[in-house]
Write an enzyme that holds these catalytic residues in place. Sequence first.
Site, PDB file in Angstrom:
ATOM      1  N   HIS A  98      43.664  52.038  30.849  1.00 34.40           N
ATOM      2  CA  HIS A  98      43.985  51.719  29.452  1.00 34.40           C
ATOM      3  C   HIS A  98      44.409  52.987  28.701  1.00 34.40           C
ATOM      4  O   HIS A  98      45.356  52.963  27.909  1.00 34.40           O
ATOM      5  CB  HIS A  98      42.749  51.166  28.728  1.00 34.40           C
ATOM      6  CG  HIS A  98      42.253  49.852  29.244  1.00 34.40           C
ATOM      7  ND1 HIS A  98      41.038  49.715  29.869  1.00 34.40           N
ATOM      8  CD2 HIS A  98      42.799  48.612  29.195  1.00 34.40           C
ATOM      9  CE1 HIS A  98      40.846  48.442  30.186  1.00 34.40           C
ATOM     10  NE2 HIS A  98      41.893  47.753  29.806  1.00 34.40           N
ATOM     11  N   ARG A 126      36.307  44.946  35.479  1.00 34.33           N
ATOM     12  CA  ARG A 126      35.374  44.160  36.303  1.00 34.33           C
ATOM     13  C   ARG A 126      34.763  44.981  37.433  1.00 34.33           C
ATOM     14  O   ARG A 126      33.825  44.508  38.089  1.00 34.33           O
ATOM     15  CB  ARG A 126      36.063  42.901  36.833  1.00 34.33           C
ATOM     16  CG  ARG A 126      36.347  41.887  35.722  1.00 34.33           C
ATOM     17  CD  ARG A 126      36.794  40.539  36.231  1.00 34.33           C
ATOM     18  NE  ARG A 126      36.795  39.532  35.194  1.00 34.33           N
ATOM     19  CZ  ARG A 126      37.864  39.152  34.478  1.00 34.33           C
ATOM     20  NH1 ARG A 126      39.043  39.711  34.695  1.00 34.33           N
ATOM     21  NH2 ARG A 126      37.763  38.220  33.540  1.00 34.33           N
ATOM     22  N   SER A 178      39.546  48.746  36.958  1.00 34.75           N
ATOM     23  CA  SER A 178      39.430  47.438  36.319  1.00 34.75           C
ATOM     24  C   SER A 178      38.100  47.374  35.591  1.00 34.75           C
ATOM     25  O   SER A 178      37.096  47.929  36.065  1.00 34.75           O
ATOM     26  CB  SER A 178      39.469  46.341  37.394  1.00 34.75           C
ATOM     27  OG  SER A 178      38.960  45.126  36.874  1.00 34.75           O
TER      28      SER A 178
END
Length: 279
Positions: free
Chosen positions: A37, A189, A187
């Site tokens: 990000h 997750r 990620s």
Amino acid sequence: MNIGHTIADIRSQVATWKGNGQKIAFVPTMGNLHAGHLALVTAAKQRADRVVVSIFVNPLQFGPNEDFAKYPRTLEADTNALRGVGADLLFLPEVGEIYPQGQQAATKVEVSEVSEGLCGAFRPGHFAGVATVVTKLFNIVQPDLALFGKKDYQQLQVIRRMVADLCFPIEIIGLDTVREPNGLAMSSRNGYLSSAEREQAVVLYRSLKQAVDRLRAGDQDYARIEATGMAELQAHGFRPDYFSIRRADNLATVEVGKPLVVLVAAWLGGTRLIDNVEV
Ligand code: PAF
């Protein structure tokens, strides 16, 4: 960095910047920010005068048995990280700001063809949830450009197609996946994985690279390459949803002479991981 919670906050700040002739980049996220990000924000800063980031865990893109409730919410760390990379405005809406009629939207954006198959087949309604919230966010922020990671390759294609079909005057930029040193795609997750699973998860990227090597060597037995990828994952404790070779530009079935991408989704314990490599 300014923080806005309402649509009116964001519209008035962006209108001021646009009035000064400034170019606006947008990075939509669901938070729990990682280096992938932050690379999007850094790239956005190089391409625009102002960078707007949103953090909104969008209920519409989660299925009834998916991880909406437990999705990691790490607002303080995220805010600090965004300040560190120089984001200008953070949009932090409540669910009621985005979906004032409840957690659903009566008007949904469905992007057919590219949303079908792959993750679309295993997560019914997911891409309509993504397309709907991204449409709303685009209409709120009205950016000149928006940046997305290629880790969510099908999502990126859905958004590209939606922007083309709905004539949004927004340039969509896809950035390469940022990986851990062992190759695991970053990620939000990954935080669900145990340390043993994190080690095991490297097999995902390894199986993709093996498939890409065979394709680059000229192997055109796509079904056999896919079956080998599935078998490799099963042998290492994964439950793969798919291991698929597709056209890179529209995710249609392979056509000789067109660029390809190899995509995978697989469960490791209770965590669903996705990854892909362009050929
Ligand atoms: O990729 C994500 O984090 C989400 O799907 C997005 C694009 C922010 C929409 O909720």
